[in-house]
Motif scaffolding. Structure first.
Motif, PDB file in Angstrom:
ATOM      1  N   HIS A   1       0.878  -1.181   0.000  1.00  0.00           N
ATOM      2  CA  HIS A   1       0.000   0.000   0.000  1.00  0.00           C
ATOM      3  C   HIS A   1       0.911   1.226   0.000  1.00  0.00           C
ATOM      4  N   THR A   2       1.130   1.814  -1.170  1.00  0.00           N
ATOM      5  CA  THR A   2       2.201   2.799  -1.347  1.00  0.00           C
ATOM      6  C   THR A   2       2.099   4.056  -0.480  1.00  0.00           C
ATOM      7  N   PRO A   3       0.904   4.540  -0.121  1.00  0.00           N
ATOM      8  CA  PRO A   3       0.905   5.718   0.763  1.00  0.00           C
ATOM      9  C   PRO A   3       1.687   5.483   2.049  1.00  0.00           C
ATOM     10  N   LEU A   4       1.716   4.262   2.529  1.00  0.00           N
ATOM     11  CA  LEU A   4       2.440   3.970   3.778  1.00  0.00           C
ATOM     12  C   LEU A   4       3.937   4.217   3.628  1.00  0.00           C
ATOM     13  N   ALA A   5       4.476   3.959   2.435  1.00  0.00           N
ATOM     14  CA  ALA A   5       5.909   4.191   2.221  1.00  0.00           C
ATOM     15  C   ALA A   5       6.216   5.675   2.376  1.00  0.00           C
ATOM     16  N   PHE A   6       5.334   6.528   1.842  1.00  0.00           N
ATOM     17  CA  PHE A   6       5.592   7.968   1.936  1.00  0.00           C
ATOM     18  C   PHE A   6       5.378   8.477   3.358  1.00  0.00           C
ATOM     19  N   GLU A   7       4.373   7.931   4.040  1.00  0.00           N
ATOM     20  CA  GLU A   7       4.187   8.304   5.442  1.00  0.00           C
ATOM     21  C   GLU A   7       5.409   7.885   6.253  1.00  0.00           C
ATOM     22  N   SER A   8       5.974   6.723   5.889  1.00  0.00           N
ATOM     23  CA  SER A   8       7.118   6.191   6.637  1.00  0.00           C
ATOM     24  C   SER A   8       8.349   7.076   6.517  1.00  0.00           C
ATOM     25  N   MET A   9       8.500   7.775   5.386  1.00  0.00           N
ATOM     26  CA  MET A   9       9.681   8.616   5.184  1.00  0.00           C
ATOM     27  C   MET A   9       9.788   9.679   6.272  1.00  0.00           C
ATOM     28  N   LYS A  10       8.641  10.184   6.693  1.00  0.00           N
ATOM     29  CA  LYS A  10       8.620  11.206   7.731  1.00  0.00           C
ATOM     30  C   LYS A  10       8.854  10.578   9.104  1.00  0.00           C
ATOM     31  N   LEU A  11       8.225   9.447   9.299  1.00  0.00           N
ATOM     32  CA  LEU A  11       8.226   8.788  10.605  1.00  0.00           C
ATOM     33  C   LEU A  11       9.597   8.225  11.012  1.00  0.00           C
ATOM     34  N   LEU A  12      10.367   7.806  10.028  1.00  0.00           N
ATOM     35  CA  LEU A  12      11.660   7.155  10.260  1.00  0.00           C
ATOM     36  C   LEU A  12      12.590   8.030  11.113  1.00  0.00           C
ATOM     37  N   ALA A  13      13.305   7.409  12.055  1.00  0.00           N
ATOM     38  CA  ALA A  13      14.261   8.144  12.900  1.00  0.00           C
ATOM     39  C   ALA A  13      15.452   8.612  12.069  1.00  0.00           C
ATOM     40  N   PRO A  14      16.180   9.637  12.539  1.00  0.00           N
ATOM     41  CA  PRO A  14      17.404  10.069  11.841  1.00  0.00           C
ATOM     42  C   PRO A  14      18.354   8.884  11.626  1.00  0.00           C
ATOM     43  N   ASN A  15      19.024   8.866  10.471  1.00  0.00           N
ATOM     44  CA  ASN A  15      19.964   7.798  10.077  1.00  0.00           C
ATOM     45  C   ASN A  15      19.262   6.450   9.856  1.00  0.00           C
ATOM     46  N   GLY A  16      17.945   6.436   9.829  1.00  0.00           N
ATOM     47  CA  GLY A  16      17.206   5.181   9.701  1.00  0.00           C
ATOM     48  C   GLY A  16      17.087   4.715   8.256  1.00  0.00           C
ATOM     49  N   VAL A  17      16.589   3.501   8.116  1.00  0.00           N
ATOM     50  CA  VAL A  17      16.408   2.912   6.784  1.00  0.00           C
ATOM     51  C   VAL A  17      14.964   2.469   6.600  1.00  0.00           C
ATOM     52  N   LEU A  18      14.411   2.843   5.469  1.00  0.00           N
ATOM     53  CA  LEU A  18      13.095   2.353   5.053  1.00  0.00           C
ATOM     54  C   LEU A  18      13.321   1.338   3.940  1.00  0.00           C
ATOM     55  N   ALA A  19      12.953   0.089   4.192  1.00  0.00           N
ATOM     56  CA  ALA A  19      13.090  -0.961   3.167  1.00  0.00           C
ATOM     57  C   ALA A  19      11.706  -1.247   2.591  1.00  0.00           C
ATOM     58  N   ILE A  20      11.590  -1.138   1.277  1.00  0.00           N
ATOM     59  CA  ILE A  20      10.294  -1.366   0.628  1.00  0.00           C
ATOM     60  C   ILE A  20      10.330  -2.732  -0.059  1.00  0.00           C
ATOM     61  N   LEU A  21       9.476  -3.641   0.428  1.00  0.00           N
ATOM     62  CA  LEU A  21       9.415  -5.003  -0.114  1.00  0.00           C
ATOM     63  C   LEU A  21       8.075  -5.282  -0.796  1.00  0.00           C
ATOM     64  N   GLY A  22       7.031  -4.599  -0.334  1.00  0.00           N
ATOM     65  CA  GLY A  22       5.696  -4.809  -0.902  1.00  0.00           C
ATOM     66  C   GLY A  22       5.640  -4.254  -2.323  1.00  0.00           C
ATOM     67  N   VAL A  23       4.922  -4.950  -3.187  1.00  0.00           N
ATOM     68  CA  VAL A  23       4.804  -4.514  -4.592  1.00  0.00           C
ATOM     69  C   VAL A  23       3.368  -4.067  -4.845  1.00  0.00           C
ATOM     70  N   ALA A  24       3.234  -2.899  -5.469  1.00  0.00           N
ATOM     71  CA  ALA A  24       1.908  -2.361  -5.772  1.00  0.00           C
ATOM     72  C   ALA A  24       1.579  -2.615  -7.234  1.00  0.00           C
ATOM     73  N   SER A  25       0.350  -3.043  -7.505  1.00  0.00           N
ATOM     74  CA  SER A  25      -0.004  -3.275  -8.906  1.00  0.00           C
ATOM     75  C   SER A  25      -1.123  -2.336  -9.364  1.00  0.00           C
ATOM     76  N   GLY A  26      -1.471  -1.363  -8.525  1.00  0.00           N
ATOM     77  CA  GLY A  26      -2.574  -0.463  -8.876  1.00  0.00           C
ATOM     78  C   GLY A  26      -2.099   0.812  -9.544  1.00  0.00           C
ATOM     79  N   ASP A  27      -2.860   1.873  -9.379  1.00  0.00           N
ATOM     80  CA  ASP A  27      -2.553   3.155 -10.020  1.00  0.00           C
ATOM     81  C   ASP A  27      -2.777   4.295  -9.022  1.00  0.00           C
ATOM     82  N   THR A  28      -2.336   4.073  -7.779  1.00  0.00           N
ATOM     83  CA  THR A  28      -2.551   5.079  -6.737  1.00  0.00           C
ATOM     84  C   THR A  28      -1.756   6.345  -7.043  1.00  0.00           C
TER      85      THR A  28
END
Ligand SMILES: [Zn+2]
Length: 375
Positions: A265-292
């Motif tokens: 669910h791609t909106p969560l990836a963008f929300e996560s960018m803000k939420l992540l702690a300094p020096n943190g890593v966001l790993a995206i494994l989920g694949v979206a097949s829609g057109d969000t």
């Protein structure tokens, strides 16, 4: 022998059970594998629903299935395997282009051309059939003690590849991860939670599954915190970015050092960018097949990422090393949380149940059983 295949229909591809020839005599470096079980995941759901799956050129059908547990039926003289060994098989094969440096170095999970093949997914027969032959270099032995959850080695290899990338990236700084957030509570999310818990990390899972769902119960059982997602957009609101995850995390005082996006669910990836702690890593494994499409605060995200050295990494497929690390990790998880891995395999199916399968009815993970381990 019996096989579950995807075929070209008149207007769409469809999945059916059929008879195909047993693979021919094996060469000295090959292994003939008797298939015991094949796990189904989101990619199989997309294939069954005709949203994905690429048939080999000029082929009329392709065997599906890519999460294999089998036993060696016959081992070529130079294969290094023995009859009776439990095994799984790597999914992706190199593209063969001389210009593709990763494939030339055996790193086809990093293929640059996109011309790779994947057994059961893209232009190569998969494993949902009674027998599979394969070159020994793509076959991975599984210790007998792991056989009951050996079908999870392939999905665990996906977790291991992402983890090895995070470890590689974080060599850049003195870093001690404390808190992890996982978005999505499907099998990949649960395996990630188990992996993080086996390392003693404070693990939070945010997902739309109900708090009393089988997924949520498994997640709590390994000591992780389960949070049922709120609707990220209010009814009638056109801004799915606005709500949900960040508000929840701020309220709970959670600032994750690592975020694993396993929902697709791609909106969560963008929300996560803000939420992540300094020096943190966001790993995206989920694949979206829609057109969000999102209306995002891009300048604010730019500041978040640049001024806090945040890293975002995508991860797909896995190498032999990741499969091997995955086997070790599953053993650690089993020792620490006995019975959790087999409890994840909630729906045991026959081959005949795969065409037209309603994936929304699967409690956690579906496995197709072809033969019993004892025979
Ligand atoms: Zn390549």
């Amino acid at each position: 022998m019996k096989a579950v295949v995807i075929r070209n229909g008149t207007d769409r591809q469809y999945v059916t059970v059929t008879d195909i020839p047993k693979p021919g005599p094996i060469g000295p470096e090959e292994v003939m594998i008797r298939v015991l079980s094949v796990g189904l995941d989101g990619t199989d759901r997309e294939i069954v629903m005709d949203r994905y799956g690429v048939l080999p050129e000029k082929a009329e059908q392709m065997v599906i299935g890519h999460e294999l547990l089998g036993t060696v039926e016959q081992a070529g003289a130079a294969s290094g395997f023995e009859a009776g060994q439990f095994v799984t098989v790597l999914v992706r094969r190199p593209c063969g282009s001389s210009a593709c440096l990763p494939c030339r170095h055996g790193q086809q999970d990093y293929c640059r051309t996109g011309l790779y093949t994947e057994r059961g997914i893209r232009a190569a027969d998969g494993f949902l059939c009674e027998y599979v032959s394969e070159l020994a270099q793509y076959v991975v032995p599984i210790p007998q003690a792991c056989a009951s959850y050996g079908v999870l080695v392939e999905p665990q290899s996906i977790v291991e590849k992402a983890w090895s990338q995070i470890a590689c990236i974080q060599r850049r700084v003195a870093w001690e991860p404390g808190t992890v957030l996982i978005t999505g509570s499907g099998p990949l999310g649960i395996l990630t939670a188990l992996t993080c818990r086996s390392m003693g990390l404070e693990t939070h899972v945010w997902s739309k599954s109900g708090r009393d769902s089988a997924n949520a119960r498994l997640i709590r059982r390994c000591g992780a915190f389960y949070h049922e997602a709120r609707e990220s957009a209010q009814p009638g609101e056109v801004e799915p970015f606005a709500g949900g995850l960040n508000a929840f995390a701020v309220e709970q005082g959670i600032r994750p050092d690592m975020i694993w996006e396993c929902s697709g669910h791609t909106p969560l990836a963008f929300e996560s960018m803000k939420l992540l702690a300094p020096n943190g890593v966001l790993a995206i494994l989920g694949v979206a097949s829609g057109d969000t499409r999102l209306n995002i605060p891009s300048d604010a995200l730019n500041q978040e990422i640049v001024l806090n050295n945040k890293c975002i990494v995508g991860s797909v497929n896995a190498s032999r090393a990741d499969f091997e690390t995955g086997i070790g990790r599953l053993q650690t998880i089993e020792a620490q949380f006995p019975g959790m891995l087999t409890a994840l395999l909630t729906d045991r199916l026959t081959m005949e149940q795969v065409p037209g399968l309603d994936f929304t009815g699967i409690a956690v993970k579906a496995v197709v059983d072809l033969a019993s381990m004892e025979t």
